[in-house]
Motif scaffolding. Structure first.
Motif, PDB file in Angstrom:
ATOM      1  N   ASP A 224       0.813  -1.211   0.000  1.00  0.00           N
ATOM      2  CA  ASP A 224       0.000   0.000   0.000  1.00  0.00           C
ATOM      3  C   ASP A 224       0.856   1.273   0.000  1.00  0.00           C
ATOM      4  OD1 ASP A 224       0.970  -0.315   2.567  1.00  0.00           O
ATOM      5  OD2 ASP A 224      -0.894   0.259   3.558  1.00  0.00           O
ATOM      6  N   GLN A 225       2.156   1.126   0.216  1.00  0.00           N
ATOM      7  CA  GLN A 225       3.051   2.269   0.182  1.00  0.00           C
ATOM      8  C   GLN A 225       3.711   2.462  -1.190  1.00  0.00           C
ATOM      9  OE1 GLN A 225       5.953   2.458   3.362  1.00  0.00           O
ATOM     10  NE2 GLN A 225       4.514   1.644   4.860  1.00  0.00           N
ATOM     11  N   CYS A 226       4.142   1.355  -1.782  1.00  0.00           N
ATOM     12  CA  CYS A 226       4.946   1.465  -3.001  1.00  0.00           C
ATOM     13  C   CYS A 226       4.186   1.162  -4.293  1.00  0.00           C
ATOM     14  CB  CYS A 226       6.160   0.551  -2.903  1.00  0.00           C
ATOM     15  SG  CYS A 226       7.408   1.136  -1.728  1.00  0.00           S
ATOM     16  N   GLN A 227       3.251   0.248  -4.254  1.00  0.00           N
ATOM     17  CA  GLN A 227       2.569  -0.094  -5.494  1.00  0.00           C
ATOM     18  C   GLN A 227       1.744   1.056  -6.090  1.00  0.00           C
ATOM     19  OE1 GLN A 227       0.592  -3.932  -4.993  1.00  0.00           O
ATOM     20  NE2 GLN A 227       2.384  -4.946  -5.868  1.00  0.00           N
ATOM     21  N   PRO A 228       1.164   1.952  -5.277  1.00  0.00           N
ATOM     22  CA  PRO A 228       0.470   3.097  -5.889  1.00  0.00           C
ATOM     23  C   PRO A 228       1.386   3.977  -6.741  1.00  0.00           C
ATOM     24  CG  PRO A 228      -0.271   2.808  -3.639  1.00  0.00           C
ATOM     25  CD  PRO A 228       0.899   1.878  -3.822  1.00  0.00           C
ATOM     26  N   VAL A 229       2.656   4.057  -6.361  1.00  0.00           N
ATOM     27  CA  VAL A 229       3.608   4.848  -7.146  1.00  0.00           C
ATOM     28  C   VAL A 229       3.878   4.172  -8.483  1.00  0.00           C
ATOM     29  CG1 VAL A 229       5.872   5.948  -7.167  1.00  0.00           C
ATOM     30  CG2 VAL A 229       4.664   5.652  -5.002  1.00  0.00           C
ATOM     31  N   LEU A 230       4.057   2.865  -8.446  1.00  0.00           N
ATOM     32  CA  LEU A 230       4.261   2.112  -9.679  1.00  0.00           C
ATOM     33  C   LEU A 230       3.053   2.252 -10.599  1.00  0.00           C
ATOM     34  CD1 LEU A 230       5.753  -1.116  -8.068  1.00  0.00           C
ATOM     35  CD2 LEU A 230       7.025   0.575  -9.411  1.00  0.00           C
ATOM     36  N   LYS A 231       1.865   2.177 -10.009  1.00  0.00           N
ATOM     37  CA  LYS A 231       0.634   2.312 -10.797  1.00  0.00           C
ATOM     38  C   LYS A 231       0.533   3.698 -11.416  1.00  0.00           C
ATOM     39  CE  LYS A 231      -3.372   1.055 -12.415  1.00  0.00           C
ATOM     40  NZ  LYS A 231      -3.450   0.062 -13.517  1.00  0.00           N
ATOM     41  N   SER A 232       0.909   4.722 -10.677  1.00  0.00           N
ATOM     42  CA  SER A 232       0.836   6.088 -11.217  1.00  0.00           C
ATOM     43  C   SER A 232       1.837   6.274 -12.357  1.00  0.00           C
ATOM     44  CB  SER A 232       1.094   7.117 -10.117  1.00  0.00           C
ATOM     45  OG  SER A 232       2.459   7.180  -9.748  1.00  0.00           O
ATOM     46  N   MET A 233       3.014   5.638 -12.257  1.00  0.00           N
ATOM     47  CA  MET A 233       3.984   5.703 -13.345  1.00  0.00           C
ATOM     48  C   MET A 233       3.435   5.017 -14.593  1.00  0.00           C
ATOM     49  SD  MET A 233       7.463   4.947 -11.122  1.00  0.00           S
ATOM     50  CE  MET A 233       8.629   5.052 -12.485  1.00  0.00           C
ATOM     51  N   GLU A 234       2.783   3.881 -14.395  1.00  0.00           N
ATOM     52  CA  GLU A 234       2.155   3.154 -15.503  1.00  0.00           C
ATOM     53  C   GLU A 234       1.068   3.999 -16.168  1.00  0.00           C
ATOM     54  OE1 GLU A 234       0.991  -0.140 -18.000  1.00  0.00           O
ATOM     55  OE2 GLU A 234       2.770   0.145 -16.749  1.00  0.00           O
ATOM     56  N   THR A 235       0.198   4.603 -15.350  1.00  0.00           N
ATOM     57  CA  THR A 235      -0.908   5.408 -15.878  1.00  0.00           C
ATOM     58  C   THR A 235      -0.389   6.640 -16.607  1.00  0.00           C
ATOM     59  OG1 THR A 235      -2.342   4.666 -14.076  1.00  0.00           O
ATOM     60  CG2 THR A 235      -3.004   6.667 -15.248  1.00  0.00           C
ATOM     61  N   ALA A 236       0.607   7.300 -16.027  1.00  0.00           N
ATOM     62  CA  ALA A 236       1.180   8.498 -16.649  1.00  0.00           C
ATOM     63  C   ALA A 236       1.854   8.154 -17.974  1.00  0.00           C
ATOM     64  CB  ALA A 236       2.177   9.153 -15.696  1.00  0.00           C
ATOM     65  N   LYS A 237       2.565   7.046 -17.995  1.00  0.00           N
ATOM     66  CA  LYS A 237       3.239   6.631 -19.235  1.00  0.00           C
ATOM     67  C   LYS A 237       2.224   6.430 -20.360  1.00  0.00           C
ATOM     68  CE  LYS A 237       5.902   2.766 -21.161  1.00  0.00           C
ATOM     69  NZ  LYS A 237       6.929   3.515 -21.893  1.00  0.00           N
ATOM     70  N   ALA A 238       1.113   5.762 -20.056  1.00  0.00           N
ATOM     71  CA  ALA A 238       0.085   5.510 -21.070  1.00  0.00           C
ATOM     72  C   ALA A 238      -0.572   6.809 -21.525  1.00  0.00           C
ATOM     73  CB  ALA A 238      -0.968   4.556 -20.511  1.00  0.00           C
ATOM     74  N   ALA A 239      -0.865   7.699 -20.567  1.00  0.00           N
ATOM     75  CA  ALA A 239      -1.516   8.963 -20.907  1.00  0.00           C
ATOM     76  C   ALA A 239      -0.607   9.842 -21.765  1.00  0.00           C
ATOM     77  CB  ALA A 239      -1.905   9.704 -19.626  1.00  0.00           C
ATOM     78  N   LEU A 240       0.660   9.870 -21.441  1.00  0.00           N
ATOM     79  CA  LEU A 240       1.611  10.696 -22.194  1.00  0.00           C
ATOM     80  C   LEU A 240       1.876  10.104 -23.577  1.00  0.00           C
ATOM     81  CD1 LEU A 240       3.955  11.433 -19.195  1.00  0.00           C
ATOM     82  CD2 LEU A 240       2.662  13.163 -20.472  1.00  0.00           C
ATOM     83  N   HIS A 241       1.911   8.776 -23.652  1.00  0.00           N
ATOM     84  CA  HIS A 241       2.090   8.119 -24.953  1.00  0.00           C
ATOM     85  C   HIS A 241       0.945   8.500 -25.893  1.00  0.00           C
ATOM     86  CE1 HIS A 241       3.241   5.048 -27.871  1.00  0.00           C
ATOM     87  NE2 HIS A 241       1.977   4.662 -27.906  1.00  0.00           N
ATOM     88  N   ALA A 242      -0.257   8.579 -25.344  1.00  0.00           N
ATOM     89  CA  ALA A 242      -1.417   8.961 -26.158  1.00  0.00           C
ATOM     90  C   ALA A 242      -1.296  10.389 -26.674  1.00  0.00           C
ATOM     91  CB  ALA A 242      -2.699   8.804 -25.336  1.00  0.00           C
ATOM     92  N   LYS A 243      -0.496  11.202 -26.010  1.00  0.00           N
ATOM     93  CA  LYS A 243      -0.283  12.592 -26.423  1.00  0.00           C
ATOM     94  C   LYS A 243       0.995  12.755 -27.249  1.00  0.00           C
ATOM     95  CE  LYS A 243      -2.586  14.330 -22.251  1.00  0.00           C
ATOM     96  NZ  LYS A 243      -3.737  14.965 -22.936  1.00  0.00           N
ATOM     97  N   GLY A 244       1.621  11.634 -27.583  1.00  0.00           N
ATOM     98  CA  GLY A 244       2.815  11.682 -28.408  1.00  0.00           C
ATOM     99  C   GLY A 244       4.102  11.939 -27.653  1.00  0.00           C
ATOM    100  N   ILE A 245       4.067  11.773 -26.334  1.00  0.00           N
ATOM    101  CA  ILE A 245       5.253  11.983 -25.502  1.00  0.00           C
ATOM    102  C   ILE A 245       5.783  10.618 -25.066  1.00  0.00           C
ATOM    103  CG2 ILE A 245       6.153  13.019 -23.384  1.00  0.00           C
ATOM    104  CD1 ILE A 245       3.884  15.080 -23.569  1.00  0.00           C
ATOM    105  N   ARG A 246       6.970  10.287 -25.522  1.00  0.00           N
ATOM    106  CA  ARG A 246       7.561   8.969 -25.218  1.00  0.00           C
ATOM    107  C   ARG A 246       8.199   8.987 -23.833  1.00  0.00           C
ATOM    108  NH1 ARG A 246      11.831   7.523 -29.205  1.00  0.00           N
ATOM    109  NH2 ARG A 246      11.619   5.444 -28.294  1.00  0.00           N
ATOM    110  N   VAL A 247       7.867   7.983 -23.039  1.00  0.00           N
ATOM    111  CA  VAL A 247       8.343   7.903 -21.656  1.00  0.00           C
ATOM    112  C   VAL A 247       8.916   6.522 -21.375  1.00  0.00           C
ATOM    113  CG1 VAL A 247       7.636   7.948 -19.227  1.00  0.00           C
ATOM    114  CG2 VAL A 247       6.689   9.619 -20.826  1.00  0.00           C
ATOM    115  N   SER A 248      10.047   6.491 -20.680  1.00  0.00           N
ATOM    116  CA  SER A 248      10.615   5.244 -20.153  1.00  0.00           C
ATOM    117  C   SER A 248      10.529   5.321 -18.635  1.00  0.00           C
ATOM    118  CB  SER A 248      12.076   5.076 -20.587  1.00  0.00           C
ATOM    119  OG  SER A 248      12.178   4.963 -21.990  1.00  0.00           O
TER     120      SER A 248
END
Length: 206
Positions: free
Chosen positions: A89-113
């Protein structure tokens, strides 16, 4: 004709000797570099390359291949340090937010690693690390590194490298490097995917 063959053989022998000499020098220099990197302190392992925060590194993927910062050149690189023994409950929300942000930015044409670097390669094997990250963040890349590399890298990336309650303390921020491998800024690692997405968009719009 005999003389021509002799001259050709002589040149071939000289050429072979030069090649062997070059290989020998390369091996010696490589060994010297390894020794210096192993015993020369953090600055020999990770270099800032002119960055205020962040810099070079060598990490191991779950497939045991080695990656460097150069492998992510051309993308916005998110770097976060954590311990997979951290309560979910401490660390997995951060991983999930990175996953969500990566997908959202990819949809806007911004490549993220998105890189999630494990702070303890000895206590957690690759399968446990994979099971902790991939089910909730399949596009966030988990990595391990040697203790010396982790110590050097956390120093350069301004992340803690200390244990509390049986596991290493996760970094309170995500470091962002731009597509030219230059430091862009830090974003709070609080699991807020919308804030993470919006801040990287601001960085990209500069």
């Amino acid at each position: 004709m005999r003389n021509m063959q002799t001259e050709h053989e002589r040149r071939k022998k000289v050429g072979n000797r030069i090649i062997l000499l070059v290989i020998f020098i390369a091996v010696v220099l490589g060994y010297i570099g390894f020794v210096l990197a192993s015993h020369g302190g953090p600055k020999m392992l990770v270099q800032s390359n002119g960055n205020e925060i962040g810099g070079s590194f060598r990490l191991n993927s779950l497939g045991e291949s080695t990656v460097t910062e150069g492998d992510f050149h051309g993308t916005w690189m998110l770097v976060w340090f954590f311990d997979p023994r951290c309560p979910k409950d401490q660390c997995q929300p951060v991983l999930k937010s990175m996953e969500t942000a990566k997908a959202a930015l990819h949809a806007k044409g911004i490549r993220v690693s998105a890189l999630a670097v494990s702070l303890d390669m000895d206590a957690v094997d690759n399968d446990a690390l994979k099971d902790y990250v991939i089910p909730i963040a399949p596009h966030v890349m988990p990595f391990t590194a040697s203790p010396n590399m982790l110590k050097a890298m956390t120093t350069e990336y301004h992340a803690p490298f200390e244990k509390v309650g049986g596991h290493y303390v996760q970094a309170p921020q995500i470091v962002v490097m731009n597509p030219d491998s230059r430091y862009a800024g830090m974003i709070a690692a609080d699991g807020d995917a919308d804030a993470l997405t919006a801040q990287i968009q601001k960085f990209a719009a500069r």
